[in-house]
Motif scaffolding. Structure first.
Motif, PDB file in Angstrom:
ATOM      1  N   GLN A  95       0.981  -1.259   0.247  1.00 35.60           N
ATOM      2  CA  GLN A  95       0.077  -0.047  -0.069  1.00 35.60           C
ATOM      3  C   GLN A  95       1.084   1.248   0.028  1.00 35.60           C
ATOM      4  N   VAL A  96       2.001   1.145   0.897  1.00 32.84           N
ATOM      5  CA  VAL A  96       3.036   2.338   0.802  1.00 32.84           C
ATOM      6  C   VAL A  96       3.277   2.613  -0.580  1.00 32.84           C
ATOM      7  N   LEU A  97       3.970   1.574  -1.233  1.00 31.43           N
ATOM      8  CA  LEU A  97       4.493   1.452  -2.519  1.00 31.43           C
ATOM      9  C   LEU A  97       3.528   1.837  -3.711  1.00 31.43           C
ATOM     10  N   PHE A  98       2.348   1.260  -3.475  1.00 36.32           N
ATOM     11  CA  PHE A  98       1.247   1.590  -4.523  1.00 36.32           C
ATOM     12  C   PHE A  98       0.835   3.193  -4.371  1.00 36.32           C
ATOM     13  N   GLY A  99       0.762   3.683  -3.344  1.00 36.65           N
ATOM     14  CA  GLY A  99       0.454   5.102  -2.976  1.00 36.65           C
ATOM     15  C   GLY A  99       1.809   6.128  -3.745  1.00 36.65           C
ATOM     16  N   GLY A 100       3.009   5.684  -3.300  1.00 41.96           N
ATOM     17  CA  GLY A 100       4.252   6.067  -3.858  1.00 41.96           C
ATOM     18  C   GLY A 100       4.271   6.326  -5.409  1.00 41.96           C
ATOM     19  N   PHE A 101       3.774   5.300  -6.017  1.00 46.10           N
ATOM     20  CA  PHE A 101       3.794   4.950  -7.547  1.00 46.10           C
ATOM     21  C   PHE A 101       2.688   5.922  -8.219  1.00 46.10           C
ATOM     22  N   THR A 102       1.503   5.801  -7.431  1.00 49.39           N
ATOM     23  CA  THR A 102       0.464   6.553  -7.845  1.00 49.39           C
ATOM     24  C   THR A 102       0.596   7.948  -7.881  1.00 49.39           C
ATOM     25  N   ALA A 103       1.399   8.332  -6.957  1.00 45.91           N
ATOM     26  CA  ALA A 103       1.678   9.813  -6.821  1.00 45.91           C
ATOM     27  C   ALA A 103       2.773  10.217  -7.934  1.00 45.91           C
ATOM     28  N   LEU A 104       3.677   9.334  -8.418  1.00 47.16           N
ATOM     29  CA  LEU A 104       4.554   9.619  -9.570  1.00 47.16           C
ATOM     30  C   LEU A 104       3.669   9.659 -11.171  1.00 47.16           C
ATOM     31  N   PHE A 105       2.641   8.971 -10.909  1.00 47.75           N
ATOM     32  CA  PHE A 105       1.689   8.767 -12.061  1.00 47.75           C
ATOM     33  C   PHE A 105       0.963  10.462 -12.091  1.00 47.75           C
ATOM     34  N   LYS A 106       0.589  10.830 -11.071  1.00 43.28           N
ATOM     35  CA  LYS A 106      -0.195  11.805 -10.899  1.00 43.28           C
ATOM     36  C   LYS A 106       0.669  13.185 -11.277  1.00 43.28           C
ATOM     37  N   LEU A 107       1.781  13.099 -10.942  1.00 42.50           N
ATOM     38  CA  LEU A 107       3.044  14.348 -11.013  1.00 42.50           C
ATOM     39  C   LEU A 107       3.172  14.272 -12.408  1.00 42.50           C
ATOM     40  N   ALA A 108       3.293  12.950 -13.009  1.00 43.31           N
ATOM     41  CA  ALA A 108       3.775  13.082 -14.421  1.00 43.31           C
ATOM     42  C   ALA A 108       2.621  13.365 -15.478  1.00 43.31           C
ATOM     43  N   GLU A 109       1.450  13.087 -14.812  1.00 51.19           N
ATOM     44  CA  GLU A 109       0.134  13.467 -15.744  1.00 51.19           C
ATOM     45  C   GLU A 109       0.142  14.903 -15.552  1.00 51.19           C
ATOM     46  N   LYS A 110       0.299  15.791 -14.394  1.00 56.13           N
ATOM     47  CA  LYS A 110       0.006  17.081 -14.588  1.00 56.13           C
ATOM     48  C   LYS A 110       1.065  17.825 -15.368  1.00 56.13           C
ATOM     49  N   ARG A 111       2.423  17.309 -15.298  1.00 52.40           N
ATOM     50  CA  ARG A 111       3.539  17.978 -16.191  1.00 52.40           C
ATOM     51  C   ARG A 111       3.285  17.471 -17.761  1.00 52.40           C
ATOM     52  N   LEU A 112       2.843  16.432 -17.926  1.00 51.28           N
ATOM     53  CA  LEU A 112       2.516  15.925 -19.410  1.00 51.28           C
ATOM     54  C   LEU A 112       1.392  17.062 -20.014  1.00 51.28           C
ATOM     55  N   PHE A 113       0.378  17.375 -19.245  1.00 50.97           N
ATOM     56  CA  PHE A 113      -0.643  18.301 -19.715  1.00 50.97           C
ATOM     57  C   PHE A 113      -0.488  20.021 -19.513  1.00 50.97           C
TER      58      PHE A 113
END
Length: 180
Positions: A95-113
């Motif tokens: 769960q800790v890793l899942f939250g961390g990797f989801t944060a990476l996705f959200k940060l990347a999505e923000k930068r991408l758009f």
């Protein structure tokens, strides 16, 4: 930014939507009590917020495609191995890793758009939301005729494919940047 990225990210959204309600049930069942379930869900949210807040500037150095690829590969690994997890401590770590990797996705999505046109972003939101809705409705209709392990394996396979697609986009983008 192109339609291929939207398609790949729609696959990510589809995969997440496919398993999310059943993953929550998995957490509830493995937790076996509301306080453990709350802790499991809270660990996800806590690690997501910590990575977003403290890691945000650090992760700006990396390509959004790379960060999204890492998220997809992690989700693929988790969902392929979910049926083998029996120890609650492994689920806590997951769960800790899942939250961390989801944060990476959200940060990347923000930068991408960040530089995308509003029309493109609206199109992205429409297609990812549309695919998600179809997935949720479809799984609800098909749930009686499919095995939950099969569903997690399908989601894992889709995450794996999206990870490879994002990896290809990352490599193509890196090669383009190297030539400039």
């Amino acid at each position: 930014m192109n339609k291929i990225v939207v398609a790949i990210l729609s696959v990510v959204g589809f995969s997440s939507s496919l398993v999310f309600p059943y993953y929550v049930l998995f957490l509830r069942n493995i937790g076996d009590s509301y306080d453990v379930f709350s802790l499991l869900y809270g660990l996800f949210s806590l690690s997501l917020s910590i990575v977003v807040y403290f890691g945000g500037k650090f992760f700006e150095r990396f390509s959004p495609y790379l960060l999204m690829m890492l998220h997809s590969f992690f989700c693929s690994y988790i969902f392929f191995s979910l049926h083998t997890i029996e120890n609650i401590k492994i689920v806590y770590i997951g769960q800790v890793l899942f939250g961390g990797f989801t944060a990476l996705f959200k940060l990347a999505e923000k930068r991408l758009f960040m530089n995308a046109t509003s029309e493109f972003y609206r199109s992205y939101l429409f297609w990812t939301s549309f695919v998600t809705a179809i997935c949720i409705i479809g799984v609800g209709v098909l749930f009686d005729s499919i095995d939950i392990r099969f569903m997690f394996n399908i989601a894992a396979l889709l995450f794996l494919l999206s990870g490879f697609g994002l990896g290809a986009k990352f490599i193509l983008r890196s090669n383009k940047d190297d030539k400039n």
